[in-house]
Design a protein around this motif. Structure first.
Motif, mmCIF file in Angstrom:
data_model
loop_
_atom_site.group_PDB
_atom_site.id
_atom_site.type_symbol
_atom_site.label_atom_id
_atom_site.label_comp_id
_atom_site.label_asym_id
_atom_site.label_seq_id
_atom_site.Cartn_x
_atom_site.Cartn_y
_atom_site.Cartn_z
ATOM 1 N N HIS A 167 -38.524 -33.096 -8.694
ATOM 2 C CA HIS A 167 -37.732 -34.214 -8.151
ATOM 3 C C HIS A 167 -38.134 -34.458 -6.702
ATOM 4 N N HIS A 186 -29.421 -33.127 -4.751
ATOM 5 C CA HIS A 186 -30.069 -32.619 -5.968
ATOM 6 C C HIS A 186 -29.954 -31.098 -6.032
ATOM 7 N N GLU A 234 -36.700 -40.566 -5.382
ATOM 8 C CA GLU A 234 -36.329 -41.118 -6.685
ATOM 9 C C GLU A 234 -35.036 -41.912 -6.624
ATOM 10 N N ASP A 235 -34.037 -41.342 -5.976
ATOM 11 C CA ASP A 235 -32.722 -41.974 -5.944
ATOM 12 C C ASP A 235 -32.702 -43.191 -5.029
ATOM 13 N N ARG A 248 -42.625 -36.324 -9.100
ATOM 14 C CA ARG A 248 -42.360 -37.301 -10.158
ATOM 15 C C ARG A 248 -42.501 -38.740 -9.677
ATOM 16 N N CYS A 279 -38.626 -30.868 -4.917
ATOM 17 C CA CYS A 279 -37.937 -29.757 -5.575
ATOM 18 C C CYS A 279 -38.993 -28.902 -6.252
#
Length: 87
Positions: free
Chosen positions: A44, A59, A24-25, A19, A39
């Protein structure tokens, strides 16, 4: 692992696309990462356990998606966070 050695969580693996091009975080928080993990249930992208925030593990445990694959160049392995083993 089961008695035949196949992790039952492989059933959670889907065809996914990352993604983001980074964790991402960490991108949201502005924090650094070391290596990236994908993931294999939802796409993710999270940072590895050597990273300060360990977002891939977080996650897996909070969302319940057990298996990641390394996104590092030259690496082609998968890890199950539930069984703490390669799949």
């Amino acid at each position: 692992m089961t008695s035949v050695g196949i992790d039952p969580h492989v059933a959670a693996i889907r065809r996914v696309v990352p993604r983001t091009n980074g964790c991402e975080d960490c991108l949201t928080l502005g924090t650094p990462w070391v290596h990236l993990r994908l993931c294999l249930t939802c796409g993710h992208v999270g940072c590895c356990d050597s990273s300060p925030m360990r977002h891939a593990r977080a996650h897996a445990h909070s969302i319940g998606h057990p298996i990641v694959q390394s996104l590092e160049r030259g690496e082609n392995w998968r890890w199950c966070y539930v069984h703490e083993n390669y799949v």
